[in-house]
Design a protein around this motif. Structure first.
Motif, PDB file in Angstrom:
ATOM      1  N   ILE A 164      -8.492  -8.200  -0.464  1.00 15.30           N
ATOM      2  CA  ILE A 164      -8.305  -8.340  -1.916  1.00 15.30           C
ATOM      3  C   ILE A 164      -7.487  -9.577  -2.309  1.00 15.30           C
ATOM      4  CG2 ILE A 164      -8.594  -5.922  -2.508  1.00 15.30           C
ATOM      5  CD1 ILE A 164      -5.632  -5.534  -2.449  1.00 15.30           C
ATOM      6  N   ASP A 165      -6.907 -10.265  -1.311  1.00 17.67           N
ATOM      7  CA  ASP A 165      -6.090 -11.433  -1.606  1.00 17.67           C
ATOM      8  C   ASP A 165      -6.950 -12.545  -2.233  1.00 17.67           C
ATOM      9  OD1 ASP A 165      -3.602 -12.961  -1.212  1.00 17.67           O
ATOM     10  OD2 ASP A 165      -4.945 -14.208  -0.001  1.00 17.67           O
ATOM     11  N   HIS A 166      -6.468 -13.116  -3.337  1.00 18.63           N
ATOM     12  CA  HIS A 166      -7.297 -14.111  -4.043  1.00 18.63           C
ATOM     13  C   HIS A 166      -7.522 -15.380  -3.221  1.00 18.63           C
ATOM     14  CE1 HIS A 166      -7.581 -11.731  -7.654  1.00 18.63           C
ATOM     15  NE2 HIS A 166      -6.285 -11.488  -7.573  1.00 18.63           N
ATOM     16  N   GLU A 167      -6.528 -15.739  -2.401  1.00 19.39           N
ATOM     17  CA  GLU A 167      -6.671 -16.943  -1.558  1.00 19.39           C
ATOM     18  C   GLU A 167      -7.854 -16.816  -0.595  1.00 19.39           C
ATOM     19  OE1 GLU A 167      -5.189 -20.097  -0.827  1.00 19.39           O
ATOM     20  OE2 GLU A 167      -4.880 -19.680  -2.961  1.00 19.39           O
ATOM     21  N   PHE A 205      -3.286   1.743  -9.603  1.00 20.65           N
ATOM     22  CA  PHE A 205      -2.219   1.027 -10.321  1.00 20.65           C
ATOM     23  C   PHE A 205      -1.673  -0.131  -9.482  1.00 20.65           C
ATOM     24  CE2 PHE A 205      -1.443   4.938 -13.067  1.00 20.65           C
ATOM     25  CZ  PHE A 205      -1.931   4.332 -14.206  1.00 20.65           C
ATOM     26  N   ASP A 206      -1.417   0.132  -8.204  1.00 16.28           N
ATOM     27  CA  ASP A 206      -0.818  -0.908  -7.344  1.00 16.28           C
ATOM     28  C   ASP A 206      -1.708  -2.138  -7.247  1.00 16.28           C
ATOM     29  OD1 ASP A 206       1.386   0.460  -6.752  1.00 16.28           O
ATOM     30  OD2 ASP A 206       1.018   0.637  -4.594  1.00 16.28           O
ATOM     31  N   ILE A 207      -2.976  -1.903  -6.923  1.00 12.69           N
ATOM     32  CA  ILE A 207      -3.896  -3.036  -6.692  1.00 12.69           C
ATOM     33  C   ILE A 207      -4.125  -3.794  -8.000  1.00 12.69           C
ATOM     34  CG2 ILE A 207      -6.264  -3.674  -6.071  1.00 12.69           C
ATOM     35  CD1 ILE A 207      -6.222  -1.423  -3.999  1.00 12.69           C
ATOM     36  N   SER A 208      -4.276  -3.060  -9.100  1.00 16.50           N
ATOM     37  CA  SER A 208      -4.559  -3.780 -10.348  1.00 16.50           C
ATOM     38  C   SER A 208      -3.317  -4.515 -10.833  1.00 16.50           C
ATOM     39  CB  SER A 208      -5.115  -2.836 -11.413  1.00 16.50           C
ATOM     40  OG  SER A 208      -4.186  -1.826 -11.688  1.00 16.50           O
ATOM     41  N   GLU A 209      -2.146  -3.912 -10.662  1.00 15.01           N
ATOM     42  CA  GLU A 209      -0.924  -4.591 -11.145  1.00 15.01           C
ATOM     43  C   GLU A 209      -0.560  -5.777 -10.267  1.00 15.01           C
ATOM     44  OE1 GLU A 209       2.148  -1.639 -11.363  1.00 15.01           O
ATOM     45  OE2 GLU A 209       1.234  -0.717 -13.132  1.00 15.01           O
ATOM     46  N   TYR A 234       0.890   4.892   0.871  1.00 15.31           N
ATOM     47  CA  TYR A 234       0.487   3.939  -0.176  1.00 15.31           C
ATOM     48  C   TYR A 234       0.599   2.494   0.325  1.00 15.31           C
ATOM     49  CZ  TYR A 234       0.507   7.995  -3.199  1.00 15.31           C
ATOM     50  OH  TYR A 234       0.224   9.224  -3.737  1.00 15.31           O
ATOM     51  N   SER A 235       0.178   2.276   1.587  1.00 11.97           N
ATOM     52  CA  SER A 235       0.330   0.936   2.155  1.00 11.97           C
ATOM     53  C   SER A 235      -1.035   0.328   2.477  1.00 11.97           C
ATOM     54  CB  SER A 235       1.161   1.017   3.434  1.00 11.97           C
ATOM     55  OG  SER A 235       0.498   1.873   4.349  1.00 11.97           O
ATOM     56  N   LEU A 236      -1.077  -1.006   2.475  1.00 15.94           N
ATOM     57  CA  LEU A 236      -2.293  -1.732   2.861  1.00 15.94           C
ATOM     58  C   LEU A 236      -2.019  -2.427   4.182  1.00 15.94           C
ATOM     59  CD1 LEU A 236      -3.162  -3.578  -0.508  1.00 15.94           C
ATOM     60  CD2 LEU A 236      -4.314  -1.567   0.422  1.00 15.94           C
ATOM     61  N   ASN A 237      -2.956  -2.363   5.120  1.00 10.87           N
ATOM     62  CA  ASN A 237      -2.765  -3.120   6.362  1.00 10.87           C
ATOM     63  C   ASN A 237      -3.183  -4.582   6.134  1.00 10.87           C
ATOM     64  OD1 ASN A 237      -5.568  -3.296   6.681  1.00 10.87           O
ATOM     65  ND2 ASN A 237      -5.656  -1.379   7.856  1.00 10.87           N
ATOM     66  N   GLN A 238      -3.009  -5.422   7.173  1.00 10.30           N
ATOM     67  CA  GLN A 238      -3.283  -6.864   7.012  1.00 10.30           C
ATOM     68  C   GLN A 238      -4.727  -7.121   6.589  1.00 10.30           C
ATOM     69  OE1 GLN A 238      -1.216  -9.320   6.810  1.00 10.30           O
ATOM     70  NE2 GLN A 238       0.425  -7.865   7.178  1.00 10.30           N
ATOM     71  N   LYS A 239      -5.652  -6.394   7.244  1.00  7.11           N
ATOM     72  CA  LYS A 239      -7.081  -6.609   6.933  1.00  7.11           C
ATOM     73  C   LYS A 239      -7.351  -6.240   5.471  1.00  7.11           C
ATOM     74  CE  LYS A 239     -11.705  -4.962   8.214  1.00  7.11           C
ATOM     75  NZ  LYS A 239     -12.021  -4.063   7.112  1.00  7.11           N
ATOM     76  N   GLU A 240      -6.762  -5.125   5.026  1.00  4.94           N
ATOM     77  CA  GLU A 240      -6.995  -4.688   3.646  1.00  4.94           C
ATOM     78  C   GLU A 240      -6.395  -5.674   2.640  1.00  4.94           C
ATOM     79  OE1 GLU A 240      -7.246   0.094   4.628  1.00  4.94           O
ATOM     80  OE2 GLU A 240      -5.291  -0.785   4.166  1.00  4.94           O
ATOM     81  N   LYS A 241      -5.218  -6.225   2.998  1.00  4.13           N
ATOM     82  CA  LYS A 241      -4.615  -7.227   2.097  1.00  4.13           C
ATOM     83  C   LYS A 241      -5.534  -8.433   1.959  1.00  4.13           C
ATOM     84  CE  LYS A 241       0.204  -6.014   2.719  1.00  4.13           C
ATOM     85  NZ  LYS A 241       1.346  -6.155   3.608  1.00  4.13           N
ATOM     86  N   LYS A 242      -6.120  -8.863   3.100  1.00  2.91           N
ATOM     87  CA  LYS A 242      -7.023 -10.030   3.042  1.00  2.91           C
ATOM     88  C   LYS A 242      -8.273  -9.722   2.224  1.00  2.91           C
ATOM     89  CE  LYS A 242      -5.548 -12.459   7.127  1.00  2.91           C
ATOM     90  NZ  LYS A 242      -5.611 -12.466   8.571  1.00  2.91           N
TER      91      LYS A 242
END
Ligand SMILES: Cc1cc2nc3c(=O)[nH]c(=O)nc-3n(C[C@H](O)[C@H](O)[C@H](O)COP(=O)(O)O)c2cc1C
Length: 322
Positions: A51-54, A78-82, A41-49
């Motif tokens: 969806i990251d709002h910045e 749930f994780d991404i939406s919360e 249930y983890s996101l790598n750096q690319k995946e975080k970017k």
């Protein structure tokens, strides 16, 4: 009718999405390329970017997941939406790539209808079993079959049995990849059945000109939206034009591509990787340009960012656009 920018893995990263929105506008929603679920249930750096709002400033963005596990899907939803505050999550049931399909992900989910039904039953019971949690809207991006386009009725029945908010349909089977005409008979069936049940429908496939859009919008006036992918890489002003705005010209194309080049240089830093990214983008963008084959060859041969920039200026300025 809204216009959505399609997710394209490798082609539509946050940089391209935000520049597209800034330069041209016209798209009501952008989608991230698929984020593959895993048992950690983890996101790598690319995946975080992704969806990251910045990294996605001013975009109306929908994260997309790809999975073969209802449990992992529910966890990611749930994780991404919360954590990130997204109100909609999209599930990919359309990707035709061999490596994806072999894991029963993407359009691989459509292969065995019993598997698809079990996935959907389990996913929605996991999402709604804990009524203390807010459930985001679930949209699905699908094809109309795996082996054959006749599978669309069975697939539609499975979607109809669940509280899906919207279905984005690419009316080809997996085996057709992106070849041949889209199947509008199958699409019409899905449009009528899903709309009749109050589920939103979006058309996706081969919209490359405002006239292509008009044809679809006239035939299906109650669509929520059309989704456009390759057409927006060829003509980044396509959504703006459809909405009555002006057509891109050579100088605007150049400013956009230079902004992309500068952005990749800033983010990636290593010239050969920046050039590879630009070449990937251009592989979908050459089509509206003509009359300057030498300029195109020079651009492809350029081996530094600065020579690429010079060649790109020469290519765009001295080509006929459309
Ligand atoms: C290079 C490439 C990457 C793609 N990646 C994704 C993806 O990550 N998720 C997805 O749902 N569809 C993906 N697609 C499919 C597009 O979203 C879209 O459905 C397809 O290009 C057909 O629409 P178009 O004719 O407007 O291009 C991809 C397509 C291409 C060509």
């Amino acid at each position: 009718m809204d216009i959505f920018f399609a997710p394209m893995e490798g082609m539509t990263p946050p940089l391209l999405r935000t520049l597209h929105n800034e330069f041209f506008g016209g798209c009501d929603k952008y989608f991230t390329p698929f984020i593959s679920t895993n048992e950690n249930y983890s996101l790598n750096q690319k995946e975080k970017k992704e969806i990251d709002h910045e990294c996605n400033k001013d975009l109306n963005l929908v994260p997309q997941i790809i999975s073969n596990s209802a449990e992992q899907s529910a966890g990611y939803i749930f994780d991404i939406s919360e954590k990130y505050g997204y109100k909609e999550i999209n599930i990919n049931m359309g990707c035709p790539s061999g490596t994806v399909v072999s894991k029963n992900k993407g359009s691989g989910m459509l292969k065995d209808k019993r598997f698809l039904k079990e996935y959907m039953d389990e996913l929605f019971s996991l999402l709604y079993e804990q009524d203390k949690k807010a459930v985001p809207d679930i949209s699905i991006k699908t094809r109309i079959g795996f082996y054959s386009e006749d599978e669309h009725k069975e697939i539609t029945d499975i979607f109809l049995a669940h509280p899906v908010k919207q279905v984005i349909v690419h009316p080809r089977s997996r085996v057709r990849m992106y070849e041949g005409q889209t199947n509008l008979d199958a699409f019409s069936y899905m449009y009528d059945a899903l709309k009749g049940a109050g589920i939103g429908v979006v058309y996706n496939g081969d919209i490359n000109t405002p006239e292509d859009f008009e044809g679809i919008a006239e035939r299906y006036p109650d669509l929520d939206a059309v989704m456009i992918g390759r057409g927006l890489l060829r003509d980044p002003s396509l959504a703006r034009r459809i909405k009555g705005g002006k057509c891109i010209d050579n100088e605007e194309y150049l400013s956009y591509m230079e902004a992309l080049l500068d952005g990749y240089m800033e983010q990636i830093g290593v010239e050969k990787f920046v050039l590879a990214k630009m070449k990937d983008t251009w592989s979908f963008s050459y089509r509206p340009f003509s009359g300057n084959d030498k300029g195109r060859r020079d651009m492809n041969k350029a081996d530094s960012v600065e020579s690429y920039r010079v060649c790109m200026r020469q290519f765009i300025r001295n080509s006929k656009l459309f």
